[in-house]
Design a protein around this motif. Structure first.
Motif, PDB file in Angstrom:
ATOM      1  N   PHE A   1     -10.486  24.915  14.844  1.00  0.00           N
ATOM      2  CA  PHE A   1      -9.325  25.422  14.108  1.00  0.00           C
ATOM      3  C   PHE A   1      -8.241  24.351  13.951  1.00  0.00           C
ATOM      4  N   ALA A   2      -8.119  23.426  14.912  1.00  0.00           N
ATOM      5  CA  ALA A   2      -7.182  22.316  14.737  1.00  0.00           C
ATOM      6  C   ALA A   2      -7.599  21.445  13.555  1.00  0.00           C
ATOM      7  N   ALA A   3      -8.899  21.226  13.412  1.00  0.00           N
ATOM      8  CA  ALA A   3      -9.381  20.444  12.273  1.00  0.00           C
ATOM      9  C   ALA A   3      -9.089  21.144  10.955  1.00  0.00           C
ATOM     10  N   ARG A   4      -9.261  22.463  10.905  1.00  0.00           N
ATOM     11  CA  ARG A   4      -8.994  23.194   9.664  1.00  0.00           C
ATOM     12  C   ARG A   4      -7.498  23.208   9.343  1.00  0.00           C
ATOM     13  N   VAL A   5      -6.661  23.294  10.364  1.00  0.00           N
ATOM     14  CA  VAL A   5      -5.216  23.238  10.131  1.00  0.00           C
ATOM     15  C   VAL A   5      -4.833  21.892   9.531  1.00  0.00           C
ATOM     16  N   LEU A   6      -5.354  20.808  10.079  1.00  0.00           N
ATOM     17  CA  LEU A   6      -5.028  19.473   9.562  1.00  0.00           C
ATOM     18  C   LEU A   6      -5.552  19.293   8.137  1.00  0.00           C
ATOM     19  N   ALA A   7      -6.756  19.768   7.861  1.00  0.00           N
ATOM     20  CA  ALA A   7      -7.318  19.640   6.521  1.00  0.00           C
ATOM     21  C   ALA A   7      -6.514  20.440   5.504  1.00  0.00           C
ATOM     22  N   GLU A   8      -6.137  21.661   5.868  1.00  0.00           N
ATOM     23  CA  GLU A   8      -5.365  22.504   4.949  1.00  0.00           C
ATOM     24  C   GLU A   8      -3.974  21.926   4.712  1.00  0.00           C
ATOM     25  N   SER A   9      -3.340  21.423   5.771  1.00  0.00           N
ATOM     26  CA  SER A   9      -2.024  20.806   5.624  1.00  0.00           C
ATOM     27  C   SER A   9      -2.103  19.574   4.723  1.00  0.00           C
ATOM     28  N   CYS A  10      -3.156  18.796   4.870  1.00  0.00           N
ATOM     29  CA  CYS A  10      -3.332  17.608   4.029  1.00  0.00           C
ATOM     30  C   CYS A  10      -3.472  17.996   2.561  1.00  0.00           C
ATOM     31  N   GLU A  11      -4.255  19.043   2.290  1.00  0.00           N
ATOM     32  CA  GLU A  11      -4.436  19.464   0.894  1.00  0.00           C
ATOM     33  C   GLU A  11      -3.133  19.989   0.310  1.00  0.00           C
ATOM     34  N   GLN A  12      -2.358  20.728   1.095  1.00  0.00           N
ATOM     35  CA  GLN A  12      -1.075  21.224   0.600  1.00  0.00           C
ATOM     36  C   GLN A  12      -0.127  20.083   0.274  1.00  0.00           C
ATOM     37  N   ARG A  13      -0.051  19.101   1.162  1.00  0.00           N
ATOM     38  CA  ARG A  13       0.863  17.978   0.933  1.00  0.00           C
ATOM     39  C   ARG A  13       0.427  17.163  -0.277  1.00  0.00           C
ATOM     40  N   PHE A  14      -0.878  16.983  -0.445  1.00  0.00           N
ATOM     41  CA  PHE A  14      -1.350  16.244  -1.612  1.00  0.00           C
ATOM     42  C   PHE A  14      -1.051  17.001  -2.899  1.00  0.00           C
ATOM     43  N   GLY A  15      -1.268  18.323  -2.891  1.00  0.00           N
ATOM     44  CA  GLY A  15      -0.973  19.108  -4.081  1.00  0.00           C
ATOM     45  C   GLY A  15       0.494  19.054  -4.439  1.00  0.00           C
ATOM     46  N   ALA A  16       1.385  19.112  -3.424  1.00  0.00           N
ATOM     47  CA  ALA A  16       2.820  19.065  -3.694  1.00  0.00           C
ATOM     48  C   ALA A  16       3.231  17.704  -4.260  1.00  0.00           C
ATOM     49  N   LEU A  17       2.688  16.632  -3.693  1.00  0.00           N
ATOM     50  CA  LEU A  17       3.042  15.293  -4.179  1.00  0.00           C
ATOM     51  C   LEU A  17       2.410  14.996  -5.532  1.00  0.00           C
ATOM     52  N   TRP A  18       1.279  15.611  -5.814  1.00  0.00           N
ATOM     53  CA  TRP A  18       0.666  15.412  -7.132  1.00  0.00           C
ATOM     54  C   TRP A  18       1.511  16.068  -8.219  1.00  0.00           C
ATOM     55  N   ARG A  19       2.041  17.260  -7.919  1.00  0.00           N
ATOM     56  CA  ARG A  19       2.875  17.941  -8.901  1.00  0.00           C
ATOM     57  C   ARG A  19       4.269  17.325  -8.995  1.00  0.00           C
ATOM     58  N   ASN A  20       4.711  16.697  -7.917  1.00  0.00           N
ATOM     59  CA  ASN A  20       6.037  16.085  -7.911  1.00  0.00           C
ATOM     60  C   ASN A  20       5.939  14.687  -7.302  1.00  0.00           C
ATOM     61  N   PRO A  21       5.598  13.671  -8.102  1.00  0.00           N
ATOM     62  CA  PRO A  21       5.435  12.311  -7.575  1.00  0.00           C
ATOM     63  C   PRO A  21       6.698  11.744  -6.957  1.00  0.00           C
ATOM     64  N   LEU A  22       7.864  12.335  -7.260  1.00  0.00           N
ATOM     65  CA  LEU A  22       9.113  11.835  -6.692  1.00  0.00           C
ATOM     66  C   LEU A  22       9.372  12.381  -5.291  1.00  0.00           C
ATOM     67  N   GLY A  23       8.498  13.242  -4.809  1.00  0.00           N
ATOM     68  CA  GLY A  23       8.682  13.787  -3.473  1.00  0.00           C
ATOM     69  C   GLY A  23       8.414  12.745  -2.398  1.00  0.00           C
TER      70      GLY A  23
END
Length: 392
Positions: free
Chosen positions: A123-145
């Motif tokens: 579950f620690a691995a899944r938390v890290l993977a999900e957090s990584c995908e969320q952060r990438f999605g946010a930065l992809w939509r807002n490159p100035l973040g």
């Protein structure tokens, strides 16, 4: 210009994303809290007060992130630190103490109840993977973040690979093959169930590569799901309006699937709509995924190298011990049969490294085949649509 992500569409993405992704992340966090609490209770009678202090700190961090969602940059940092600390503790305690006491790691894993550690690592691995995908999605939509964008979390791969390693030795620890057996099956089984530090390192690295490949496969599965949604959008527009153009498809996709703006399927569709089929034009998102793939390939190359290293160490030890054996025999006679048997065993790590590299390479090749097919399907879907709707 058609298909550009405007502030209004960006706002819609921000409104949609937390409801879906944060729910999934919070579910993984909840499972991790429960698993880590079970792990702490399971080790309560064998550890000192420092262990309980660290457990309390980690649980407080996980619960704070769970309660304070939706996530922002600082909460994602708290999530990552707490999940990584939970995973590291699950690896170290109590296995490190048993290894320092002289017990082989593979033997310690098999003899002890490690299922709480396995759950924590999973579950620690899944938390890290999900957090990584969320952060990438946010930065992809807002490159100035703020923050660094990456498509895959290698920390997640390491924890998941450690989880697979513990599970592997838990299941195979009771298998033992006599060194005198030199048939093909016995050699393979003995290589895979070896308990030396080199054997364990090869198995761990193999499962880390497998975990990273599995994470990439989940991203490819998400791309396939988005492609199916795009086909459903096309079919719905054909049923309602009788036709659909490339520009209409992109506008409908932007409106209906803003939370998937960072996926390769949406990226390839936008590239195809704008007729940018030149690979040099598709640099940004492809480059992000290529960076993770380069690291996976680098780790893949280390698997057989570790096997050769184990063989070299074994041969060096065997050759270095020959003078002592000659002196001990007195008349210069040594047991050549025993020495040759020992040398045969030394090559087990090479066999293990080569076998692991072959399997991991095959899995990676199958993944890249599917990724290439998804890209081709995206371009083919757009190619079949007219540039503009037919005039009435």
């Amino acid at each position: 210009m058609t298909g550009v992500w405007s502030p209004s569409s960006e706002h819609g993405a921000k409104q949609t994303q937390p409801d879906t992704d944060n729910g999934r992340l919070r579910a993984y966090l909840l499972f991790l809290v429960v698993a880590f609490a079970i792990y702490c209770i399971a080790n309560a009678f064998t550890q000192d007060v420092r262990f309980f202090g660290l457990c309390v700190l980690i649980l407080v961090g996980l619960l704070a992130a769970l309660i304070l969602a939706p996530m922002d940059g600082r909460l994602h940092l708290l999530v990552r630190l707490s999940a990584m600390c939970a995973g590291i503790m699950a690896i170290v305690v109590p296995l490190a103490g048993e290894v320092l006491a002289g017990k082989a790691l593979a033997v310690a894993v098999h003899e002890g109840p490690v299922w709480p550690q396995i759950l924590v690592l999973l579950f620690a691995a899944r938390v890290l993977a999900e957090s990584c995908e969320q952060r990438f999605g946010a930065l992809w939509r807002n490159p100035l973040g703020s923050g660094n964008a990456r498509t895959q979390s290698m920390s997640s791969a390491v924890l998941l690979g450690s989880c697979f390693t513990l599970l592997f030795y838990q299941l195979t620890g009771s298998i033992a093959v006599a060194p005198e057996r030199l048939d093909a099956l016995a050699i393979i089984v003995r290589a895979f169930t070896g308990t030396t530090i080199i054997h364990v390192a090869i198995v761990l690295l193999f499962f880390v590569v497998v975990a990273a490949t599995l994470d990439a496969a989940l991203l490819a599965h998400q791309d396939s799901a988005v492609l199916r949604k795009l086909r459903d959008i096309c079919r719905a527009q054909l049923a309602d309006e009788g036709d659909v153009s490339k520009a209409q498809l992109e506008r409908s996709a932007n409106a209906a699937l803003p939370q998937y703006a960072h996926t390769r399927t949406m990226y390839f569709v936008r590239e195809a709509v704008r007729n940018r089929v030149d690979p040099t034009a598709a640099r940004s998102l492809v480059a992000f995924h290529a960076a993770s793939r380069h690291l996976i390939r680098a780790l893949l190359a280390f698997i057989p190298l570790l096997g050769f290293l184990g063989t070299v160490i074994g041969l060096t030890a065997a050759v270095g011990g020959l003078p002592g054996e000659l002196q001990a025999s007195g008349n210069g006679d040594i047991d050549i049969g025993a020495s040759l048997l020992g040398l045969a065993v030394k090559f087990e790590t090479t066999l293990l490294g080569l076998a692991g590299a072959l399997v991991a390479s095959l899995l990676l090749a199958l993944l890249e085949k599917r990724e290439g097919e998804i890209a081709a399907e995206c371009f083919h879907l757009v190619e079949m649509l007219p540039d503009e709707p037919p005039s009435v």
